[in-house]
Write a protein that holds these residues in place. Structure first.
Motif, PDB file in Angstrom:
ATOM      1  N   LEU A 198       0.830  -1.199   0.000  1.00 48.00           N
ATOM      2  CA  LEU A 198       0.000   0.000   0.000  1.00 48.00           C
ATOM      3  C   LEU A 198       0.869   1.255   0.000  1.00 48.00           C
ATOM      4  O   LEU A 198       0.556   2.240  -0.688  1.00 48.00           O
ATOM      5  N   GLN A 199       1.952   1.217   0.748  1.00 45.89           N
ATOM      6  CA  GLN A 199       2.845   2.363   0.801  1.00 45.89           C
ATOM      7  C   GLN A 199       3.436   2.643  -0.575  1.00 45.89           C
ATOM      8  O   GLN A 199       3.499   3.786  -1.023  1.00 45.89           O
ATOM      9  N   ARG A 200       3.858   1.592  -1.256  1.00 49.20           N
ATOM     10  CA  ARG A 200       4.440   1.761  -2.589  1.00 49.20           C
ATOM     11  C   ARG A 200       3.389   2.212  -3.598  1.00 49.20           C
ATOM     12  O   ARG A 200       3.656   3.039  -4.472  1.00 49.20           O
ATOM     13  N   ARG A 201       2.161   1.722  -3.439  1.00 42.39           N
ATOM     14  CA  ARG A 201       1.110   2.036  -4.403  1.00 42.39           C
ATOM     15  C   ARG A 201       0.641   3.484  -4.286  1.00 42.39           C
ATOM     16  O   ARG A 201       0.447   4.173  -5.293  1.00 42.39           O
ATOM     17  N   ALA A 220      13.647  -5.072  -2.487  1.00 40.35           N
ATOM     18  CA  ALA A 220      14.701  -4.791  -1.510  1.00 40.35           C
ATOM     19  C   ALA A 220      14.398  -3.515  -0.735  1.00 40.35           C
ATOM     20  O   ALA A 220      14.619  -3.443   0.479  1.00 40.35           O
ATOM     21  N   ALA A 221      13.869  -2.513  -1.433  1.00 41.67           N
ATOM     22  CA  ALA A 221      13.514  -1.264  -0.761  1.00 41.67           C
ATOM     23  C   ALA A 221      12.384  -1.486   0.238  1.00 41.67           C
ATOM     24  O   ALA A 221      12.386  -0.911   1.333  1.00 41.67           O
ATOM     25  N   ALA A 222      11.400  -2.314  -0.137  1.00 41.04           N
ATOM     26  CA  ALA A 222      10.289  -2.617   0.773  1.00 41.04           C
ATOM     27  C   ALA A 222      10.797  -3.351   2.007  1.00 41.04           C
ATOM     28  O   ALA A 222      10.371  -3.058   3.133  1.00 41.04           O
ATOM     29  N   ARG A 223      11.698  -4.310   1.809  1.00 37.53           N
ATOM     30  CA  ARG A 223      12.261  -5.045   2.953  1.00 37.53           C
ATOM     31  C   ARG A 223      13.014  -4.100   3.881  1.00 37.53           C
ATOM     32  O   ARG A 223      12.940  -4.221   5.107  1.00 37.53           O
TER      33      ARG A 223
END
Length: 329
Positions: free
Chosen positions: A115-118, A135-138
């Motif tokens: 959701l944050q990325r979207r 990798a950025a999400a992790r």
């Protein structure tokens, strides 16, 4: 997103002056005035039913105040509610942003990262390769977990641990971690010390102090504030008080339908010992001073405006729609 990931969140200063919210059953809180600098720990204390949760939601742009003014990170309320929602995040707020007991810890974290990325991702992030985005999400998740003090390896089944199997303190840490994934400037947490032992309360306040110390302003609803927090005290003022959970549930239903210096301020009810509240509030006290009485009947029956498109104007549209981001956190 690399440069962005390295930035430390900058807290949002909070200013309230004669801030008040009125619902169908009367004033929820009134004459709330205080100032808190960026990175402050603000404790909203008072009995259940005295308007604490509604004050929390109003200061984060989720409910529309009816009188006075407030400013969050330079954005005036209620005129810039959408902008305030973008820089703030909710931890646990019963009936508004709750964990889904059917999901695991890992599923909650993965969902929030998606959701944050979207909704908040930059154009550069969308142009990244899938492996780079993952990798950025992790990295965001690990950063948030560390800030919230949640050790996944210590859970019974690690990331596969069901939310219903979490202890109260673990669940609270998870909600804070989920909120911090978005790197907000303002973090709001309800019922901070509910059903916790004295030792657990000490842990929670240490956690919130560390979050504030890292640069994020923290608003925390509690029954009793620690001595080193800036205190905003709500006082029940009517026999018609209702539980705060009822008010939060009304917010959730409206959404589904459409859409560090110490000090004390008092808000949401008449002054103690039967003294009437002042008719003309004094100038807002600075972060280190004084007691601020306020008026209100303590009813938490306010509900946000009908849902509509989220935009920054002086209409009431968008307040309930904004809660969509907290549907499961």
């Amino acid at each position: 997103m690399g440069a962005e990931a390295g930035k430390q969140p900058h807290g949002a200063a909070v200013v309230a002056d004669g801030f008040g919210l009125k619902g169908p059953r009367g004033w929820v809180f009134r004459d709330v005035s205080f100032r808190a600098g960026a990175g402050s720990l603000v404790a909203v204390e008072g009995p259940s039913g005295s308007g604490r949760t509604c004050l929390l939601l109003a200061l984060t742009g989720r409910m529309r105040a009816k009188e006075g003014r407030a400013e969050i990170g330079g954005f005036p309320l209620p005129r810039k509610m959408a902008a305030v929602r973008r820089i703030s995040a909710l931890g646990q707020v019963p009936g508004v942003s709750e964990l889904d007991p059917a999901l695991t810890v890992g599923e909650h974290l993965h969902e929030r990262a998606l959701l944050q990325r979207r909704y908040d991702g930059s154009v550069r992030a969308f142009l990244q390769r899938p492996a780079e985005r993952a990798a950025a999400a992790r990295a965001r998740i690990e950063e948030a977990l560390e800030a919230a003090g949640l050790d996944l390896d210590a859970l019974p089944k690690g990331t596969r641990t069901s939310v219903r199997d979490l202890e109260r303190l673990e669940a609270l840490r998870l909600t804070i971690a989920l909120a911090l994934i978005g790197r907000p400037r303002l973090l709001a947490v309800d019922d901070t010390d509910l059903k916790l032992s004295d030792a657990e309360r000490t842990e929670v306040w240490a956690l919130l102090r560390s979050v504030a110390g890292a640069g994020t302003t923290v608003l925390a609803v509690c029954a009793e504030a620690p001595a080193d927090a800036l205190r905003v005290t709500t006082v029940a003022g009517s026999a018609r008080n209702t539980a705060e959970a009822e008010s939060a549930q009304e917010v959730a239903e409206a959404e589904s339908a459409g859409g560090t210096a110490g000090g004390t301020r008092t808000a949401g009810g008449a002054a103690d010992a039967g003294r009437p509240a002042p008719t003309a509030p004094p100038a807002p006290a600075e972060e280190t001073g004084g007691t601020r009485p306020a008026r209100g009947n303590g009813t938490d029956g306010a509900a946000p405006s009908p849902a509509g498109e989220e935009h920054d104007d002086d209409t009431e549209e968008g307040a309930a729609d904004a809660l969509a981001e907290t549907g499961r956190a």
